[in-house]
Design a protein around this motif. Structure first.
Motif, PDB file in Angstrom:
ATOM      1  N   SER A  19       0.389  -1.086   0.000  1.00 27.94           N
ATOM      2  CA  SER A  19      -0.059  -0.273  -0.186  1.00 27.94           C
ATOM      3  C   SER A  19       1.097   1.618   0.064  1.00 27.94           C
ATOM      4  N   SER A  20       0.329   2.304  -0.058  1.00 26.58           N
ATOM      5  CA  SER A  20       0.856   3.914   0.009  1.00 26.58           C
ATOM      6  C   SER A  20       0.738   4.093   1.281  1.00 26.58           C
ATOM      7  N   LEU A  21       0.830   5.231   1.730  1.00 25.03           N
ATOM      8  CA  LEU A  21       1.032   6.045   2.644  1.00 25.03           C
ATOM      9  C   LEU A  21       1.741   8.052   1.776  1.00 25.03           C
ATOM     10  N   LYS A  42       8.484   6.201  21.843  1.00 22.16           N
ATOM     11  CA  LYS A  42       9.997   6.360  21.451  1.00 22.16           C
ATOM     12  C   LYS A  42      10.211   7.693  21.143  1.00 22.16           C
ATOM     13  N   GLY A  43      11.258   8.339  20.717  1.00 17.78           N
ATOM     14  CA  GLY A  43      11.306   9.106  19.475  1.00 17.78           C
ATOM     15  C   GLY A  43      11.657   9.189  17.851  1.00 17.78           C
ATOM     16  N   PRO A  44      11.768   9.603  17.189  1.00 17.56           N
ATOM     17  CA  PRO A  44      10.825   9.231  15.631  1.00 17.56           C
ATOM     18  C   PRO A  44      12.933   8.568  15.410  1.00 17.56           C
ATOM     19  N   GLU A  45      12.435   7.969  14.392  1.00 13.86           N
ATOM     20  CA  GLU A  45      13.132   6.944  13.882  1.00 13.86           C
ATOM     21  C   GLU A  45      13.753   7.866  11.782  1.00 13.86           C
ATOM     22  N   PHE A  46      14.601   8.528  11.755  1.00 11.89           N
ATOM     23  CA  PHE A  46      14.644   9.082  10.997  1.00 11.89           C
ATOM     24  C   PHE A  46      15.015   7.736   9.630  1.00 11.89           C
ATOM     25  N   LEU A  47      14.146   7.921   8.961  1.00  8.68           N
ATOM     26  CA  LEU A  47      13.855   7.404   7.123  1.00  8.68           C
ATOM     27  C   LEU A  47      14.861   7.577   6.170  1.00  8.68           C
ATOM     28  N   PHE A  48      14.702   8.825   5.048  1.00  7.37           N
ATOM     29  CA  PHE A  48      14.413   9.216   4.781  1.00  7.37           C
ATOM     30  C   PHE A  48      14.442  11.053   4.131  1.00  7.37           C
ATOM     31  N   THR A  49      15.439  11.511   3.330  1.00  2.00           N
ATOM     32  CA  THR A  49      15.237  12.855   3.059  1.00  2.00           C
ATOM     33  C   THR A  49      15.315  12.629   1.268  1.00  2.00           C
ATOM     34  N   LEU A  50      13.923  13.716   0.739  1.00  2.30           N
ATOM     35  CA  LEU A  50      14.292  13.175  -0.437  1.00  2.30           C
ATOM     36  C   LEU A  50      14.028  15.151  -0.756  1.00  2.30           C
ATOM     37  N   LYS A  57      13.388   7.611  -2.837  1.00  5.94           N
ATOM     38  CA  LYS A  57      14.272   6.559  -1.875  1.00  5.94           C
ATOM     39  C   LYS A  57      14.118   5.169  -1.525  1.00  5.94           C
ATOM     40  N   GLU A  58      14.764   4.328  -1.353  1.00  6.17           N
ATOM     41  CA  GLU A  58      13.934   3.046  -0.836  1.00  6.17           C
ATOM     42  C   GLU A  58      15.311   2.413   0.536  1.00  6.17           C
ATOM     43  N   LYS A  59      14.505   2.135   1.261  1.00  5.82           N
ATOM     44  CA  LYS A  59      15.251   1.255   2.707  1.00  5.82           C
ATOM     45  C   LYS A  59      14.521   0.375   2.557  1.00  5.82           C
ATOM     46  N   GLU A  60      15.186  -0.955   2.512  1.00 10.64           N
ATOM     47  CA  GLU A  60      14.354  -2.442   2.624  1.00 10.64           C
ATOM     48  C   GLU A  60      12.620  -2.204   1.734  1.00 10.64           C
ATOM     49  N   ARG A  61      11.694  -2.324   2.706  1.00  8.89           N
ATOM     50  CA  ARG A  61      10.681  -2.628   2.020  1.00  8.89           C
ATOM     51  C   ARG A  61       9.913  -0.968   1.650  1.00  8.89           C
ATOM     52  N   LEU A  62      10.482   0.060   2.617  1.00 12.59           N
ATOM     53  CA  LEU A  62       9.587   1.137   2.247  1.00 12.59           C
ATOM     54  C   LEU A  62      10.506   2.344   0.565  1.00 12.59           C
ATOM     55  N   LYS A  63       9.527   2.494  -0.077  1.00 10.57           N
ATOM     56  CA  LYS A  63      10.604   3.736  -0.843  1.00 10.57           C
ATOM     57  C   LYS A  63       9.753   4.313  -0.876  1.00 10.57           C
ATOM     58  N   ALA A  64       9.724   6.193  -1.559  1.00 11.12           N
ATOM     59  CA  ALA A  64       9.650   7.508  -0.939  1.00 11.12           C
ATOM     60  C   ALA A  64       9.639   8.079  -2.071  1.00 11.12           C
ATOM     61  N   THR A  65       8.482   8.173  -2.162  1.00  7.42           N
ATOM     62  CA  THR A  65       8.605   9.229  -3.694  1.00  7.42           C
ATOM     63  C   THR A  65       8.711  10.785  -2.787  1.00  7.42           C
ATOM     64  N   LEU A  66       8.565  11.660  -4.511  1.00  9.11           N
ATOM     65  CA  LEU A  66       8.210  13.085  -4.352  1.00  9.11           C
ATOM     66  C   LEU A  66       7.782  13.896  -5.449  1.00  9.11           C
ATOM     67  N   THR A  67       6.525  14.773  -4.907  1.00 10.54           N
ATOM     68  CA  THR A  67       6.301  15.647  -6.447  1.00 10.54           C
ATOM     69  C   THR A  67       5.838  16.863  -5.645  1.00 10.54           C
ATOM     70  N   LYS A  68       5.854  17.736  -6.564  1.00  9.68           N
ATOM     71  CA  LYS A  68       5.992  19.369  -6.155  1.00  9.68           C
ATOM     72  C   LYS A  68       4.779  19.969  -5.318  1.00  9.68           C
ATOM     73  N   LYS A  69       4.166  18.333  -4.839  1.00 10.88           N
ATOM     74  CA  LYS A  69       3.027  18.781  -3.866  1.00 10.88           C
ATOM     75  C   LYS A  69       2.959  17.649  -2.792  1.00 10.88           C
ATOM     76  N   GLU A  70       3.101  16.374  -2.829  1.00 13.14           N
ATOM     77  CA  GLU A  70       2.868  15.702  -2.318  1.00 13.14           C
ATOM     78  C   GLU A  70       4.367  14.720  -2.089  1.00 13.14           C
ATOM     79  N   SER A  71       4.141  13.814  -1.097  1.00  7.00           N
ATOM     80  CA  SER A  71       5.432  13.092  -0.886  1.00  7.00           C
ATOM     81  C   SER A  71       4.594  11.806  -0.764  1.00  7.00           C
ATOM     82  N   PHE A  72       5.513  10.376  -1.196  1.00  2.00           N
ATOM     83  CA  PHE A  72       4.429   9.430  -1.014  1.00  2.00           C
ATOM     84  C   PHE A  72       5.777   7.773  -0.753  1.00  2.00           C
ATOM     85  N   LEU A  73       4.937   7.302   0.606  1.00  2.00           N
ATOM     86  CA  LEU A  73       5.514   6.004   1.384  1.00  2.00           C
ATOM     87  C   LEU A  73       4.606   4.676   0.790  1.00  2.00           C
ATOM     88  N   HIS A  74       5.833   4.406   0.180  1.00  2.00           N
ATOM     89  CA  HIS A  74       5.076   3.094  -0.212  1.00  2.00           C
ATOM     90  C   HIS A  74       5.744   1.756   0.366  1.00  2.00           C
TER      91      HIS A  74
END
Lengths: 110, 110
Positions: A19-21, A42-50, A57-74
């Protein structure tokens, strides 16, 4: 004023169900967008910077993408240990503060 | 690989006590932040500092003060603790491309 909206507020998935967030933002002069994972108590754990539209950007089962108005975490084939709250944080070049979304609480059922 | 360290995970204090929460970062970041996190309210910025001895109020500074005498250390002070300051307190440290959080301090005021 910088704004960020995350959806859905909560998401329940079966193990293996991809799914996607979503993170929609209005920020003047975006410098970068951070994604975090936060486990209860717990405190937030840093995943990605776009940094720019089109970046991924990808990390294990997570992939983050960026547009001019949105970001998705797949999340691909999630596991129960991926259960957490995921926070999106767009960073304005004109402000030092971090503008937090309310987060998406993800639950992955075995 | 610890980057941001908060002095306590759990604290219990009495109403009216002066409370100090300490945060240390080892990344030479200029910007440091204190947030509180409450259920349903997300992360709210209390104070931040962009240089030694410099500070700015965030969204909810009332009842709090801060101190930054050295670059690596940022302290949050509850001048006279009250029960409505019972919360999770999170310290963060940021440069433009990255921002890291401590593990959080769960403060209970009784």
């Amino acid at each position: 004023e910088d704004q960020v909206t995350q959806s859905p507020e909560a998401l329940r998935l079966q193990e293996g169900e991809s799914s996607s967030l979503n993170c929609s933002y209005t920020v003047s002069g975006l410098r970068g967008l951070f994604w975090y994972r936060q486990d209860p108590g717990k405190g937030p754990e840093f995943l990605f910077t776009l940094y720019s539209a089109g970046e991924e950007k990808e990390k294990e089962r997570l992939k983050a993408t960026l547009t001019k108005k949105e970001s998705f975490l797949h999340i691909t084939a999630p596991k129960p240990e991926d259960s957490a709250t995921y926070l999106c944080v767009p960073c304005s070049g004109s402000a030092r503060q971090l503008t937090f979304g309310s987060g998406t609480q993800l639950t992955v059922l075995p | 690989d610890v980057k941001v360290t908060q002095s306590s995970r759990y604290l219990v204090k009495r109403t009216g006590e002066k409370v100090f929460l300490e945060c240390v970062q080892d990344m030479d970041h200029e910007n440091m932040f204190w947030y509180r996190q409450d259920p349903g309210l997300g992360l709210r910025l209390i104070y931040f500092s962009y240089d030694v001895k410099m500070k700015e109020k965030g969204d909810i500074p009332e009842g709090y003060s801060v101190s930054r005498e050295k670059k690596e250390r940022f302290s949050l002070i509850l001048e006279s603790a009250s029960t409505n300051q019972t919360s999770m307190y999170l310290c963060a440290s940021r440069e433009y491309t990255e921002a890291f959080f401590g593990q959080g301090t769960r403060l209970t005021v009784v």
